[in-house]
Motif scaffolding. Structure first.
Motif, PDB file in Angstrom:
ATOM      1  N   LEU A 143       0.637  -1.366   0.013  1.00 15.97           N
ATOM      2  CA  LEU A 143      -0.125  -0.407  -0.298  1.00 15.97           C
ATOM      3  C   LEU A 143       0.655   1.269   0.116  1.00 15.97           C
ATOM      4  O   LEU A 143       0.500   2.352  -0.919  1.00 15.97           O
ATOM      5  CB  LEU A 143      -1.003  -0.225   0.790  1.00 15.97           C
ATOM      6  CG  LEU A 143      -2.016  -1.097   1.178  1.00 15.97           C
ATOM      7  CD1 LEU A 143      -2.939  -1.074   2.401  1.00 15.97           C
ATOM      8  CD2 LEU A 143      -3.192  -0.320  -0.026  1.00 15.97           C
ATOM      9  N   VAL A 170       0.451   2.209  -3.999  1.00 13.03           N
ATOM     10  CA  VAL A 170      -0.955   3.224  -4.079  1.00 13.03           C
ATOM     11  C   VAL A 170      -0.686   4.698  -3.965  1.00 13.03           C
ATOM     12  O   VAL A 170      -0.835   5.945  -4.190  1.00 13.03           O
ATOM     13  CB  VAL A 170      -1.974   2.876  -3.008  1.00 13.03           C
ATOM     14  CG1 VAL A 170      -3.089   3.451  -3.385  1.00 13.03           C
ATOM     15  CG2 VAL A 170      -2.505   2.093  -3.507  1.00 13.03           C
ATOM     16  N   TRP A 183       2.223   6.977  -5.304  1.00 11.20           N
ATOM     17  CA  TRP A 183       1.464   7.391  -6.387  1.00 11.20           C
ATOM     18  C   TRP A 183       0.033   8.478  -6.900  1.00 11.20           C
ATOM     19  O   TRP A 183       0.165   8.605  -8.183  1.00 11.20           O
ATOM     20  CB  TRP A 183       0.951   6.244  -7.453  1.00 11.20           C
ATOM     21  CG  TRP A 183       0.891   5.457  -8.393  1.00 11.20           C
ATOM     22  CD1 TRP A 183       0.726   4.355  -8.649  1.00 11.20           C
ATOM     23  CD2 TRP A 183       0.452   6.827  -9.622  1.00 11.20           C
ATOM     24  NE1 TRP A 183       1.162   4.566 -10.416  1.00 11.20           N
ATOM     25  CE2 TRP A 183       0.556   5.709 -10.784  1.00 11.20           C
ATOM     26  CE3 TRP A 183       0.409   7.804  -9.897  1.00 11.20           C
ATOM     27  CZ2 TRP A 183       0.556   6.109 -12.141  1.00 11.20           C
ATOM     28  CZ3 TRP A 183       0.134   8.565 -10.795  1.00 11.20           C
ATOM     29  CH2 TRP A 183       0.512   7.547 -11.720  1.00 11.20           C
ATOM     30  N   LEU A 184      -0.554   8.555  -5.782  1.00 10.16           N
ATOM     31  CA  LEU A 184      -1.778   9.235  -6.058  1.00 10.16           C
ATOM     32  C   LEU A 184      -1.461  10.641  -5.629  1.00 10.16           C
ATOM     33  O   LEU A 184      -2.118  10.986  -6.802  1.00 10.16           O
ATOM     34  CB  LEU A 184      -3.091   8.833  -4.918  1.00 10.16           C
ATOM     35  CG  LEU A 184      -3.364   7.472  -4.510  1.00 10.16           C
ATOM     36  CD1 LEU A 184      -4.375   6.881  -3.717  1.00 10.16           C
ATOM     37  CD2 LEU A 184      -4.894   7.356  -5.992  1.00 10.16           C
ATOM     38  N   GLY A 227      -0.045  11.632  -9.043  1.00 13.24           N
ATOM     39  CA  GLY A 227      -1.044  11.282 -10.783  1.00 13.24           C
ATOM     40  C   GLY A 227      -1.549  12.735 -10.537  1.00 13.24           C
ATOM     41  O   GLY A 227      -1.966  13.697 -11.831  1.00 13.24           O
ATOM     42  N   CYS A 228      -2.810  12.814  -9.246  1.00 13.61           N
ATOM     43  CA  CYS A 228      -2.828  14.929  -9.203  1.00 13.61           C
ATOM     44  C   CYS A 228      -1.715  15.478  -9.299  1.00 13.61           C
ATOM     45  O   CYS A 228      -2.710  17.238 -10.040  1.00 13.61           O
ATOM     46  CB  CYS A 228      -3.382  14.550  -7.694  1.00 13.61           C
ATOM     47  SG  CYS A 228      -4.674  13.400  -7.322  1.00 13.61           S
ATOM     48  N   GLU A 254       1.890   5.618 -17.119  1.00 14.80           N
ATOM     49  CA  GLU A 254       1.404   4.851 -17.502  1.00 14.80           C
ATOM     50  C   GLU A 254       2.509   3.516 -16.493  1.00 14.80           C
ATOM     51  O   GLU A 254       1.626   2.540 -16.839  1.00 14.80           O
ATOM     52  CB  GLU A 254       2.496   4.904 -19.071  1.00 14.80           C
ATOM     53  CG  GLU A 254       1.232   4.065 -20.327  1.00 14.80           C
ATOM     54  CD  GLU A 254       1.598   4.820 -20.706  1.00 14.80           C
ATOM     55  OE1 GLU A 254       2.313   3.689 -21.843  1.00 14.80           O
ATOM     56  OE2 GLU A 254       0.686   5.393 -22.246  1.00 14.80           O
ATOM     57  N   ALA A 284       1.699   3.084 -13.435  1.00 17.20           N
ATOM     58  CA  ALA A 284       0.212   2.200 -13.649  1.00 17.20           C
ATOM     59  C   ALA A 284       0.550   0.765 -14.167  1.00 17.20           C
ATOM     60  O   ALA A 284       0.090  -0.065 -13.426  1.00 17.20           O
ATOM     61  CB  ALA A 284      -0.593   2.349 -14.645  1.00 17.20           C
ATOM     62  N   ASN A 328       1.586  -1.285 -10.831  1.00 17.10           N
ATOM     63  CA  ASN A 328       1.012  -1.978 -10.404  1.00 17.10           C
ATOM     64  C   ASN A 328      -0.083  -3.149 -11.075  1.00 17.10           C
ATOM     65  O   ASN A 328      -0.963  -3.586 -10.174  1.00 17.10           O
ATOM     66  CB  ASN A 328      -0.303  -1.016 -10.173  1.00 17.10           C
ATOM     67  CG  ASN A 328       0.213  -0.021  -9.059  1.00 17.10           C
ATOM     68  OD1 ASN A 328       0.610  -0.237  -7.654  1.00 17.10           O
ATOM     69  ND2 ASN A 328      -0.168   1.366  -9.658  1.00 17.10           N
TER      70      ASN A 328
END
Lengths: 425, 425
Positions: free
Chosen positions: B9, B13, B16-17, B20-21, B38, B41, B44
């Motif tokens: 996690l 996760v 990454w979040l 990403g934002c 990409e 992603a 994962n």
């Protein structure tokens, strides 16, 4: 594991990220958007148990296919010369390793639909294998003759096994001494690779479980004088018997991997004699041998026959007349039926033999250039590459009904991911 | 939550979040951010070829495990009574269908780590199977006695096959006539399910390829008087021979699915006689029969022996003395070694037989409560559930070295996803 954490885990794909960031600006209905993001993410997850790769030889491409939906998912180009190409899979069934004729080794990612890595590892190669534990991929090379072993995660070279030198042959262009071509490379239980040396008449076993790969030192067991010019080989489905076909003389060479001290035996002394009777349009593929129960069904060389061999004695006990010179003779996963395709000019036809009574029961005519067949893992369907009509045909193996076709450019080999879990494939 | 999950996690996760934002607000280098999105992603994505489920019986949970990394990926609860639970897999290897003792049928998603759907389909059930084409899952029920067939995508009931009525038995609580319990349900080639009726001494074949499921009409072939009280059954790895053990008398019942007109034959007339010699602590599992080459290795009932059966004649040709009463007798995927676990009170031990010379070659002591073994697909490792030490132990099958352990709460069955592609599993 609680729901929140699992939601996080379930959301790890691109659409989620895009949507996820939108959520930051749109706070009006968080619960609903979380829900739909989750659904969108889930919808994009792809499992790898029912996938496969189809080689499009003429264009250096592969297609990713799904054998549940019977659809093509993606097309990937840039794989070089794919004549005679074959594929093995990583143990998680995510990656296909494509062995090209030009020495190319391409790692294809079936989840992203992209080439993960591609190297040119020799000047001319013919097939390869993946180790029992999935950590190594080995390639058999013609030029320079030998085997190279790569780490499956990085494609870095971990061991180089040069083949026997041929001092009496003409030298290579660069002046170096030629080495024997290597053929018939397979994986075997106990973390082994087994292969044949065409020019020096040998069978070698590389035992990685006993090797010190950090120093590139591979433990090799060598069998010499095994017969003239082994040109291809097969391993039985249980990984016990390694059998090489001989180009230079009749008969075959058998190594029982459960009794290495007994050495290589000659079997089927008449095998290949048919060669003189008819022109041989194509040497049959040995990987295509069907071993079902106590019998092996073997393509005759230069004859319109499938030979029946007793695998307890390795003697021929019968022959079945068929339509042409067989190329692949393949057992359905349940061994009940044996499927046969044929060499040019009779390569528009497929015949099916019932293994219970050893009788021909069906003739199909998919069209010119039926080059390869692949069964779904439990055998309910069989896929065929029909090169000259640029399509894959999918049949019900029980009632022989044509179920579907998929367009493909000059398709040749079809390889499903369940091969990842089979010894010798 | 254990360390593995936390690492997963935190490493995948959260960073990454954030990344990403951030990318959405930073539009200066779209191509680069798309690229890294990409890549992240891709990192994962999870393939399904090297996954499995471990049953934690006492707590009604399953763990998702990965047999490449030898790690636990997730724990899922809420699966009800998992005593004697077993699992089959969808043909894409994404979903496990868990058959609980309480009549629960739970579809577990190995990609999201969640329960996809769960139904209670009877009052008391014992095992199930998935059809050759993967479209149907069948459950064998004690109460009410019969087989129910569900669509694998929705778990909607598509056919109900009530077992033979037992007018002379005491009635059910609701006043209805009792029906025979159903046991030994397996899938067979040709889109068939085969199963045994304990109370009415029958073997039935449900042929879905010949059935009209839109009207719930299933074509059934029935064999009666097959022997007293079949209590379990197995099917040979090629799907040809269905063999039921008899609780009510000695011997076994054999149906050759390639010769249905020949009916059910009785074989191994002495099988079970040992029952009288020692108290039987546990009836051996028939699914555990190892069929290797021309021999089946069979747990004796009530004796400290593994019996050797010639599969051409179905006669006993030998016996191997072992540590205790065998429960599972399992062939390694290459058939070279046969692994045996034992009934209480000797269930702390595993023994290994070399199938070449049929000699005992190794005794291991994993600890009390070794309930189940599962081989990695090509057989390099074997996983064992050791109930009383709450762990799974992973061994190298070649040198018997203990490689790793994974914590698990009272683990029982271990099921890897490659079962999706094997007939009868």
């Amino acid at each position: 594991m609680n729901k929140t954490k699992m939601q996080l885990l379930s959301s790890l794909v691109i659409p989620w990220l895009l949507l996820g960031c939108q959520q930051v600006t749109n706070t009006t209905d968080t619960s609903k958007s979380e829900n739909s993001t989750e659904q969108a993410a889930d919808a994009n997850l792809r499992a790898t148990g029912d996938l496969g790769l189809v080689i499009e030889r003429a264009t250096g491409q592969v297609q990713i296919v799904n054998h549940s939906s019977q659809q093509s998912l993606a097309q990937i180009d840039g794989l070089g010369d794919l004549s005679h190409a074959s594929i093995v899979y990583s143990r998680d069934q995510r990656f296909g390793f494509v062995f090209g004729r030009d020495g190319g080794l391409t790692k294809v990612d079936l989840l992203t639909g992209k080439i993960d890595k591609r190297i040119i590892q020799s000047g001319n190669s013919i097939g390869g294998a993946i180790s029992q534990d999935g950590k190594f991929v080995a390639v058999s090379n013609y030029t320079p003759g030998g085997v190279k072993i790569f780490a499956t995660d990085t494609l870095e070279l971990v061991a180089n096994i040069p083949a026997t030198e041929l001092p009496n042959h003409p030298r290579n262009k660069d002046g170096s001494i030629k080495r024997s071509k290597v053929v018939g490379l397979v994986d075997a239980p106990g973390q082994k690779f087994v292969f044949s040396l065409f020019d020096s008449n040998e069978i070698w076993i590389a035992d990685l479980s006993q090797s010190d790969l950090s120093t590139d030192k591979v433990k090799i067991t060598k069998y010499t004088d095994i017969g003239l010019n082994p040109y291809d080989a097969l391993i039985s489905p249980d990984g016990r018997f390694y059998i090489a076909g001989l180009f230079g003389e009749d008969g075959m060479a058998l190594l029982d991997l459960w009794s290495l001290d007994k050495g290589v035996k000659r079997i089927l002394g008449d095998y290949g004699k048919g060669e003189k009777k008819l022109p041989v349009y194509k040497m049959p593929h040995l990987e295509g041998w069907a071993i079902a129960g106590n019998y092996a069904y073997v393509p005759a060389v230069g004859l319109h026959q499938v030979l029946i061999i007793d695998t307890n004695t390795w003697q021929q006990v019968g022959a079945i007349d068929v339509h042409g010179q067989p190329v692949f003779v393949m057992a359905q996963p349940d061994n009940r039926q044996i499927w046969v395709n044929f060499a040019y000019p009779l390569n528009d036809t497929i015949q099916v033999i019932d293994s219970k009574n050893q009788q021909l029961i069906k003739t199909l005519t998919p069209g010119p250039g039926v080059l390869h067949m692949e069964f779904t893992p439990r055998g309910e369907h069989v896929w065929m590459s029909v090169r000259d009509s640029d399509e894959i045909q999918i049949y019900n193996s029980q009632n022989f009904e044509l179920l579907n076709t998929i367009p493909a450019e000059s398709p040749s080999g079809i390889f499903f991911t369940n091969r990842a879990h089979q010894i010798g494939l």
